[in-house]
Design a protein around this motif. Structure first.
Motif, PDB file in Angstrom:
ATOM      1  N   LEU A  37       9.667   5.331   1.719  1.00 36.21           N
ATOM      2  CA  LEU A  37       9.027   5.114   0.430  1.00 36.21           C
ATOM      3  C   LEU A  37       7.633   4.518   0.610  1.00 36.21           C
ATOM      4  CD1 LEU A  37       8.949   5.063  -2.636  1.00 36.21           C
ATOM      5  CD2 LEU A  37      10.242   2.915  -2.559  1.00 36.21           C
ATOM      6  N   GLU A  38       7.532   3.499   1.441  1.00 40.01           N
ATOM      7  CA  GLU A  38       6.222   2.894   1.687  1.00 40.01           C
ATOM      8  C   GLU A  38       5.244   3.944   2.219  1.00 40.01           C
ATOM      9  OE1 GLU A  38       7.121  -0.363   4.303  1.00 40.01           O
ATOM     10  OE2 GLU A  38       8.132  -1.496   2.711  1.00 40.01           O
ATOM     11  N   ARG A  44      -0.167   9.105  -0.324  1.00 39.20           N
ATOM     12  CA  ARG A  44      -0.813   9.656  -1.520  1.00 39.20           C
ATOM     13  C   ARG A  44      -2.059   8.864  -1.912  1.00 39.20           C
ATOM     14  NH1 ARG A  44       4.105  11.444  -1.334  1.00 39.20           N
ATOM     15  NH2 ARG A  44       4.785  13.312  -2.417  1.00 39.20           N
ATOM     16  N   GLY A  45      -2.475   7.954  -1.038  1.00 37.89           N
ATOM     17  CA  GLY A  45      -3.674   7.170  -1.296  1.00 37.89           C
ATOM     18  C   GLY A  45      -3.463   6.047  -2.293  1.00 37.89           C
ATOM     19  N   LEU A  46      -2.207   5.669  -2.511  1.00 34.70           N
ATOM     20  CA  LEU A  46      -1.879   4.609  -3.466  1.00 34.70           C
ATOM     21  C   LEU A  46      -1.613   3.310  -2.714  1.00 34.70           C
ATOM     22  CD1 LEU A  46       0.495   6.749  -5.687  1.00 34.70           C
ATOM     23  CD2 LEU A  46      -1.942   6.302  -6.028  1.00 34.70           C
ATOM     24  N   VAL A  47      -1.687   2.214  -3.430  1.00 34.07           N
ATOM     25  CA  VAL A  47      -1.483   0.891  -2.843  1.00 34.07           C
ATOM     26  C   VAL A  47      -0.268   0.250  -3.498  1.00 34.07           C
ATOM     27  CG1 VAL A  47      -2.484  -1.419  -2.574  1.00 34.07           C
ATOM     28  CG2 VAL A  47      -3.947   0.607  -2.392  1.00 34.07           C
ATOM     29  N   SER A  79       6.288  -1.596  -6.791  1.00 40.34           N
ATOM     30  CA  SER A  79       5.370  -1.382  -7.910  1.00 40.34           C
ATOM     31  C   SER A  79       4.015  -0.941  -7.376  1.00 40.34           C
ATOM     32  CB  SER A  79       5.192  -2.672  -8.708  1.00 40.34           C
ATOM     33  OG  SER A  79       6.418  -3.088  -9.249  1.00 40.34           O
ATOM     34  N   PHE A  80       3.451   0.058  -8.025  1.00 41.82           N
ATOM     35  CA  PHE A  80       2.160   0.595  -7.613  1.00 41.82           C
ATOM     36  C   PHE A  80       1.564   1.351  -8.792  1.00 41.82           C
ATOM     37  CE2 PHE A  80       5.540   3.488  -6.648  1.00 41.82           C
ATOM     38  CZ  PHE A  80       5.085   4.713  -7.085  1.00 41.82           C
ATOM     39  N   ALA A  84      -6.474   7.071 -11.135  1.00 36.38           N
ATOM     40  CA  ALA A  84      -6.845   8.338 -11.769  1.00 36.38           C
ATOM     41  C   ALA A  84      -5.801   8.782 -12.786  1.00 36.38           C
ATOM     42  CB  ALA A  84      -7.057   9.415 -10.712  1.00 36.38           C
ATOM     43  N   LEU A  85      -4.544   8.760 -12.380  1.00 37.84           N
ATOM     44  CA  LEU A  85      -3.485   9.217 -13.285  1.00 37.84           C
ATOM     45  C   LEU A  85      -3.287   8.245 -14.449  1.00 37.84           C
ATOM     46  CD1 LEU A  85      -1.437  11.357 -13.954  1.00 37.84           C
ATOM     47  CD2 LEU A  85       0.142  10.287 -12.326  1.00 37.84           C
ATOM     48  N   SER A  86      -3.370   6.966 -14.175  1.00 41.16           N
ATOM     49  CA  SER A  86      -3.228   5.976 -15.249  1.00 41.16           C
ATOM     50  C   SER A  86      -4.334   6.132 -16.276  1.00 41.16           C
ATOM     51  CB  SER A  86      -3.229   4.560 -14.678  1.00 41.16           C
ATOM     52  OG  SER A  86      -2.073   4.358 -13.903  1.00 41.16           O
TER      53      SER A  86
END
Length: 146
Positions: A37-38, A44-47, A79-80, A84-86
């Protein structure tokens, strides 16, 4: 529409949609699924903003609240967010702020110790389904279905 997925090597997964939750079960260990998961989030370039160790907290406070029920063997919520999507979903409806950040949980239960479940809440029809698609892809990647 629900689909069933079965991979016969070391993974058996089937999505379940019940009470607004999408889940996948696997025989992979809790540690393997959380590592997956991490990786899927970061890939995907998310934190990852926060990891809530729900299982540890509930076990630590079990006696304090007068319970003798062990709910989880392990349980974390990741939680992340996606800027862009938000932005996209909140430009469509600013009240979509209520869904941010996005969460994916991983858990094992004492009654099914050889099964790890990964999942997330489903979202209402409309622009939030794009977020649900993102979460589904991340959850599936975490357990090797993508």
């Amino acid at each position: 529409m629900m689909k069933k997925f079965i991979l016969a090597l070391t993974l058996v997964a089937a999505p379940a949609l019940a009470q607004d939750v999408v889940t996948y079960d696997t025989d992979q260990s809790f540690d393997d699924v959380t590592f997956g998961l991490e990786s899927a989030i970061v890939d995907r370039g998310l934190v990852i903003d926060h990891v809530s160790r729900v299982g540890e907290m509930l076990e630590r406070t079990r006696g304090d609240v007068g319970s003798d029920v062990v709910l989880f063997q392990d349980a974390n919520v990741y939680s992340f967010c996606s800027a862009a999507l938000s932005r996209k979903v909140m430009e469509a409806d600013p009240m979509n702020i209520r869904f941010c950040p996005y969460d994916i949980f991983v858990m094992t239960r004492p009654d099914t110790p050889d099964t790890t479940t990964i999942g997330f809440r489903s979202f209402p029809d409309g622009e939030m389904k794009e977020v649900e698609t993102l979460l589904d892809g991340i959850a599936r990647a975490a357990i090797g279905l993508e």
